[in-house]
Design an enzyme around this catalytic site. Structure first.
Site, PDB file in Angstrom:
ATOM      1  N   ASP A  31       0.819  -1.217   0.000  1.00 38.16           N
ATOM      2  CA  ASP A  31       0.000   0.000   0.000  1.00 38.16           C
ATOM      3  C   ASP A  31       0.855   1.271   0.000  1.00 38.16           C
ATOM      4  O   ASP A  31       0.654   2.175   0.847  1.00 38.16           O
ATOM      5  CB  ASP A  31      -0.911   0.036   1.252  1.00 38.16           C
ATOM      6  CG  ASP A  31      -1.683  -1.258   1.471  1.00 38.16           C
ATOM      7  OD1 ASP A  31      -2.119  -1.847   0.475  1.00 38.16           O
ATOM      8  OD2 ASP A  31      -1.856  -1.649   2.641  1.00 38.16           O
ATOM      9  N   GLU A 244     -11.496  -0.004  -3.079  1.00 35.13           N
ATOM     10  CA  GLU A 244     -10.641   0.551  -2.012  1.00 35.13           C
ATOM     11  C   GLU A 244      -9.460   1.268  -2.670  1.00 35.13           C
ATOM     12  O   GLU A 244      -9.404   1.413  -3.883  1.00 35.13           O
ATOM     13  CB  GLU A 244     -10.154  -0.562  -1.075  1.00 35.13           C
ATOM     14  CG  GLU A 244      -9.290  -1.622  -1.750  1.00 35.13           C
ATOM     15  CD  GLU A 244      -8.960  -2.807  -0.841  1.00 35.13           C
ATOM     16  OE1 GLU A 244      -9.427  -2.866   0.311  1.00 35.13           O
ATOM     17  OE2 GLU A 244      -8.238  -3.706  -1.310  1.00 35.13           O
TER      18      GLU A 244
END
Ligand code: FUB
Length: 344
Positions: A31, A244
């Site tokens: 991420d 997301e």
């Protein structure tokens, strides 16, 4: 390339074909949110660990406990790990699951934004500050008021305003907030309360940040992602709808909102004329990587845009043990992003 297909993968061959090597390989990282501060590249990733939690569709296996900041002097410099910047034990309101973070800077203070589950098992978004981009960061005593769900990305616009984009489905709990209040029923189900396939998809949220960057300046608003005809993408449009990993960057004076489609594993983008949208779907930035999740950021370095992303190739396909990577983004004359294949 989700985890159920990994039996067929020759990882030596795949790693040879990979367009980027992991930026660090002494720890697992994911991420990646990349920024340039004072001419240096700083990456704010999740720090993946194997905490022994079984894989499930709520993401319980993502049991991360802390954050490390990674820096690079230049594009071709070695990536340096600056050690623990924030640990869950130091965040009084947070119980577990330090998921995808982001950071930003204002007047010499650095702000680390992070989602974590509170003691009611509800994801909230917190903020911690430091006088250094590498921390250590001191957390605020409470989560940001009115925050919920996961994956904060804090974008600074050219006029000096900062906006947080956030939200995530399934384990990210966005579907539990449809009424404006958290729906705690059926806690083990990742998909309860999702819209039907022919209903509009759930949307990510935006909130302008207060001047101190510690609180929202407004009640978060949904941002519309529409097709060429101006219709909201539908919940059953799994290859295009938001799941997301929200991110915002600007190119040629347009606002590029990018995100992961989750269960179809694409990073794609939609373009608009202002930070609040609407954003019109334009295409795929990154085809599926090894591992279930795909999550990215886009950072302008020396006048060119770079995609920071992750995959699970170093761990040979273990979904919760990922490695951050980077590659250059190219645009066509009309501002479309040329789709990147992570393994050439
Ligand atoms: O790293 C934990 C979660 O996996 C992130 O918050 C999501 O975006 C996905 O990458």
């Amino acid at each position: 390339m989700p985890e159920d297909n990994i039996d067929h993968i020759d990882f030596d061959e795949l790693n040879n074909k990979s367009i980027s090597k992991p930026l660090v390989n002494h720890i697992f990282t994911a991420d990646p949110s990349a920024h340039v501060f004072d001419d240096k590249i700083y990456i704010y990733p999740s720090h993946d660990i194997d905490a022994g939690e079984a894989f499930d569709d709520l993401g319980s296996h993502f049991a991360m406990e802390d954050y490390h900041v990674i820096s690079m002097d230049k594009l071709d410099s070695k990536a340096v790990d600056h050690g623990i910047a924030l640990h869950v034990e130091d965040v009084s309101w947070a119980k577990q699951q330090m998921w995808a973070p982001d950071a930003n800077e204002k007047n010499g203070t650095y702000y680390l934004y992070f989602p974590a589950k509170d003691y009611d098992d509800i994801f909230r978004i917190g903020v911690a500050t430091s006088s250094s981009p590498t921390g250590p960061f001191i957390p605020q005593p409470s989560a940001i008021k009115g925050s919920f769900s996961i994956d904060p990305a804090v974008f600074k616009d050219d006029d000096g305003a900062y906006y947080m984009y956030f939200g995530g489905l399934w384990g990210g709990q966005l579907q539990r907030w449809k009424s404006g209040k958290f729906n705690a029923e059926n806690p083990e189900s990742p998909t309860a309360f999702l819209p039907e396939n022919d209903e509009p998809a759930l949307l990510p949220f935006i909130a302008k940040m207060d001047d101190n960057l510690l609180e929202f300046a407004e009640i978060p608003k949904e941002i519309d992602i529409i097709d060429e005809q101006g219709n909201l993408l539908l919940a059953g449009d799994n290859e295009r709808r938001f799941f997301e990993a929200a991110w915002m960057h600007k190119y040629d004076n347009k606002y590029y909102f990018s995100y992961s489609t989750g269960d179809t594993h694409f990073i794609c983008y939609a373009v608009g004329d202002n930070p609040y949208g609407p954003f019109t779907y334009r295409g795929i930035i990154l085809n599926p990587v090894v591992g279930w999740t795909s999550h990215h950021s886009i950072c302008n370095i020396d006048g060119e845009d770079y995609l920071f992303y992750h995959d699970s190739s170093l761990s040979k396909g273990v979904t919760h043990l990922r490695s951050i990577k980077m590659t250059k983004i190219e645009y066509t004359k009309d501002g479309s992003i040329i789709t990147i294949n992570p393994y050439s």
